[in-house]
Design a protein around this motif. Structure first.
Motif, PDB file in Angstrom:
ATOM      1  N   ARG A 104       1.117  -1.144   0.173  1.00  0.00           N
ATOM      2  CA  ARG A 104       0.063  -0.020   0.109  1.00  0.00           C
ATOM      3  C   ARG A 104       1.347   1.470   0.100  1.00  0.00           C
ATOM      4  N   LEU A 105       0.698   2.133  -0.339  1.00  0.00           N
ATOM      5  CA  LEU A 105       0.734   3.618  -0.569  1.00  0.00           C
ATOM      6  C   LEU A 105      -0.327   4.401  -0.151  1.00  0.00           C
ATOM      7  N   ASP A 106      -0.378   5.505   0.704  1.00  0.00           N
ATOM      8  CA  ASP A 106      -1.569   6.615   1.517  1.00  0.00           C
ATOM      9  C   ASP A 106      -2.035   7.125  -0.415  1.00  0.00           C
ATOM     10  N   LYS A 107      -2.830   7.552   0.185  1.00  0.00           N
ATOM     11  CA  LYS A 107      -3.689   8.043  -0.886  1.00  0.00           C
ATOM     12  C   LYS A 107      -3.387   9.407  -2.067  1.00  0.00           C
ATOM     13  N   TYR A 188       0.750   1.069   9.252  1.00  0.00           N
ATOM     14  CA  TYR A 188      -0.195   2.231   8.599  1.00  0.00           C
ATOM     15  C   TYR A 188       0.509   3.164   8.960  1.00  0.00           C
ATOM     16  N   HIS A 189       0.612   4.341   7.502  1.00  0.00           N
ATOM     17  CA  HIS A 189       1.364   5.767   7.847  1.00  0.00           C
ATOM     18  C   HIS A 189       2.935   6.024   8.498  1.00  0.00           C
ATOM     19  N   GLN A 190       3.035   5.020   8.499  1.00  0.00           N
ATOM     20  CA  GLN A 190       4.443   4.553   9.181  1.00  0.00           C
ATOM     21  C   GLN A 190       5.989   5.783   9.255  1.00  0.00           C
ATOM     22  N   VAL A 191       6.282   6.364   7.049  1.00  0.00           N
ATOM     23  CA  VAL A 191       6.916   7.390   7.556  1.00  0.00           C
ATOM     24  C   VAL A 191       5.940   8.552   8.283  1.00  0.00           C
ATOM     25  N   LYS A 192       4.551   8.719   7.958  1.00  0.00           N
ATOM     26  CA  LYS A 192       4.607  10.183   8.275  1.00  0.00           C
ATOM     27  C   LYS A 192       4.509  10.088  10.034  1.00  0.00           C
TER      28      LYS A 192
HETATM   29  N1  URA Z   1       4.556   5.423   5.061  1.00  0.00           N
HETATM   30  C1  URA Z   1       4.279   6.646   4.999  1.00  0.00           C
HETATM   31  O1  URA Z   1       3.544   7.473   5.820  1.00  0.00           O
HETATM   32  N2  URA Z   1       3.212   6.868   4.154  1.00  0.00           N
HETATM   33  C2  URA Z   1       3.119   5.742   2.268  1.00  0.00           C
HETATM   34  O2  URA Z   1       2.067   5.779   1.831  1.00  0.00           O
HETATM   35  C3  URA Z   1       4.094   4.808   2.637  1.00  0.00           C
HETATM   36  C4  URA Z   1       4.424   4.687   4.075  1.00  0.00           C
END
Ligand code: URA
Length: 260
Positions: A104-107, A188-192
């Motif tokens: 998945r990639l976020d919207k 979920y939303h890991q990088v953010k």
């Molecule tokens: N981390 C995020 O926060 N968003 C993504 O889409 C992928 C990884």
């Protein structure tokens, strides 16, 4: 030699149903090894047949692998609950039953997304045991701080209490609001959430690689390319993070800074 019925071969590799294939064959639209074949139950050589439908070659591979450069505003699912599905971006000649986004990639995220109907490969790729790293380029709201390197390497704790696996992060030289980050997992939303945990904010995120599958610079946003099975096996031979950052910095950094 292994043989297969023509209608089975085509239906397994395309979006055509057996009845559509029957009428296409009857009207002379199916060509095998350069010759029109009018009967859809004809047996063909599974390994060497070159099949065309309406002048378009049918991929010989049973499974399809598509690399999409995902644009903003599309959801990484086959359903359309929260927005338009990334599947809408697949051109008709690459469509096929059973395709789904592997991961998945976020919207609002951009970049490399593998779309396939090979469930076994997707499972292998997404399994934490395979250690397939993903590299992202992020545009930050505030300047990158060198302390992030150790904090992320130690396994940062998110505001939810979850602990992340050690991750590598590196600022883009001469551009303190851009950074590369390499993850071996996909919360979920890991990088953010990781940057939020160091009181920064991700304004834009682009995935540049999934294992050894690297987003080509000439694949524009919203464009797809078909991959061969042998290319997909590169997934399991990832690049060295430092080398990758040095090689890919120019084009993608300019893209992140110039495209809103
Ligand atoms: N981390 C995020 O926060 N968003 C993504 O889409 C992928 C990884």
């Amino acid at each position: 030699m292994p043989v297969i019925r023509l209608d089975k071969y085509i239906s397994e590799r395309s979006d055509y149903s057996r009845s559509q294939i029957k009428s296409l064959a009857a009207s002379g639209k199916i060509v095998v090894n350069g010759a029109i074949v009018k009967k859809s139950d004809t047996k063909i050589d599974l390994e060497s047949a070159a099949v065309e439908v309406c002048g378009i070659p049918v991929s010989a591979s049973k499974f399809r692998y598509i690399l999409l450069n995902k644009p903003d505003g599309y959801v990484s699912s086959t359903e359309e609950h929260d927005g338009i599905s990334v599947m809408q971006l697949i051109p008709p000649e690459l469509r096929k039953k059973g395709l789904f986004p592997a991961g998945r990639l976020d919207k609002d995220s951009l970049g490399a997304l593998l779309i396939t109907d090979d469930g076994e490969l997707a499972h292998r790729m997404l399994s934490p045991k395979s250690h397939v790293p993903k590299i992202y380029l992020v545009k930050l709201d505030r300047s990158f701080e060198s302390k992030y390197i150790d904090i992320f390497a130690d396994g940062i704790k998110l505001s939810s209490g979850e602990i992340c696996l050690p991750a590598r992060v590196k600022a883009v030289e001469n551009c303190d609001k851009l950074a590369f980050i390499e993850l071996f997992e996909g919360k979920y939303h890991q990088v953010k959430r990781m940057f939020a945990a160091v009181e920064n904010h991700v304004e834009k995120l682009m995935r540049l690689s999934v294992g050894g599958l690297i987003l080509p610079e000439n694949l524009g946003l919203g464009q797809c390319m078909e991959l061969l099975h042998k290319d997909v096996e590169n997934l399991f031979s990832p690049p060295d993070f430092d080398r990758f950052c040095a090689d890919y910095v120019g084009y993608f950094s300019a893209f992140m800074l110039n495209n809103q």
